[in-house]
Write an enzyme that holds these catalytic residues in place. Sequence first.
Site, PDB file in Angstrom:
ATOM      1  N   GLY A 124      36.896 -22.025  39.171  1.00 38.73           N
ATOM      2  CA  GLY A 124      36.615 -22.876  40.310  1.00 38.73           C
ATOM      3  C   GLY A 124      37.479 -22.574  41.510  1.00 38.73           C
ATOM      4  N   ARG A 156      42.705 -21.722  35.926  1.00 45.06           N
ATOM      5  CA  ARG A 156      41.379 -22.273  35.661  1.00 45.06           C
ATOM      6  C   ARG A 156      40.364 -21.599  36.576  1.00 45.06           C
ATOM      7  NH1 ARG A 156      40.268 -25.004  40.127  1.00 45.06           N
ATOM      8  NH2 ARG A 156      41.860 -26.264  41.162  1.00 45.06           N
ATOM      9  N   THR A 212      41.493 -27.813  44.938  1.00 50.41           N
ATOM     10  CA  THR A 212      41.384 -29.266  44.994  1.00 50.41           C
ATOM     11  C   THR A 212      42.772 -29.848  45.220  1.00 50.41           C
ATOM     12  OG1 THR A 212      40.400 -31.224  43.944  1.00 50.41           O
ATOM     13  CG2 THR A 212      41.668 -29.739  42.523  1.00 50.41           C
ATOM     14  N   TRP A 213      42.825 -31.159  45.357  1.00 49.16           N
ATOM     15  CA  TRP A 213      44.092 -31.865  45.593  1.00 49.16           C
ATOM     16  C   TRP A 213      44.356 -32.826  44.451  1.00 49.16           C
ATOM     17  CZ3 TRP A 213      44.918 -37.170  46.094  1.00 49.16           C
ATOM     18  CH2 TRP A 213      46.172 -37.570  46.579  1.00 49.16           C
ATOM     19  N   HIS A 214      45.622 -32.971  44.088  1.00 47.17           N
ATOM     20  CA  HIS A 214      46.063 -34.009  43.162  1.00 47.17           C
ATOM     21  C   HIS A 214      47.190 -34.790  43.818  1.00 47.17           C
ATOM     22  CE1 HIS A 214      43.683 -32.182  40.063  1.00 47.17           C
ATOM     23  NE2 HIS A 214      44.414 -31.094  40.024  1.00 47.17           N
ATOM     24  N   CYS A 231      36.861 -27.869  46.346  1.00 52.42           N
ATOM     25  CA  CYS A 231      36.003 -27.205  45.358  1.00 52.42           C
ATOM     26  C   CYS A 231      35.026 -26.240  46.012  1.00 52.42           C
ATOM     27  CB  CYS A 231      35.271 -28.229  44.497  1.00 52.42           C
ATOM     28  SG  CYS A 231      36.377 -29.379  43.655  1.00 52.42           S
TER      29      CYS A 231
END
Length: 235
Positions: A80, A78, A83-85, A181
């Site tokens: 960008g 993707r 980030t964290w999940h 981000c």
Amino acid sequence: MDSIRSIPTAIDVRQLGTVDYHIAWQLQRDLADARVAGGPDTLLLLQHPPVYTAGRRTQPHERPNPSLHGVPVVETDRGGKITWHGPGQLVGYPIIGLAEPLDVVNYVRRLEEALIKVCAELGLDTSRVNGRSGIWVPGSAGQPARKIAAIGVRVSRATTMHGFALNCQCDLDAFHAIVPCGISDAGVTSLSAELGRTVAVNDVRSAIAEAVNDALDGWLALSWLSTPASVTSTL
């Protein structure tokens, strides 16, 4: 407002529980191939075990220190940055065939509108921030704006992948190891932190599914409309 989807059939909503990131990513690819071949639009709703995902524009200084953090970092396709999940965060992956002419910015705005609507229904005012993707709690009284939902998408063969992540009741400390981000001058928050009560993933899952469906099909009006653009990814 017209539907942004290329077919009128109902979106197949799949609530999957907790799924390893690599497994979910492969499922997205399989569903995207099926969609291109004439299959249905799909919305995956799930959680991930703790993982950092890095978009193509992620810089070295934005990544976690591998010697201090044992959470894996996955390089994604993707756009960008990083980030964290993890647990307590609702992740949504719409696999949608977009109508012509393609307007990816408008697609992202519809996802944002769905998230704004659900936050408002819970009693939390959120908004967009010019030049920054995702959904934000506005800053006030010396407190910076705080990101409550991230959006990162990829569009290939007129079909969407990846999607959004809404912080419900997650470990916000996990974001301290990165520059989320790529934004260093703002905070990260969750529904539970802002509302002062527990808001679990299961509390918002159905509302998110309904709002995303309404936004994509044109039943949920946009509070901000874009001009058509040839953007292929964002975060």
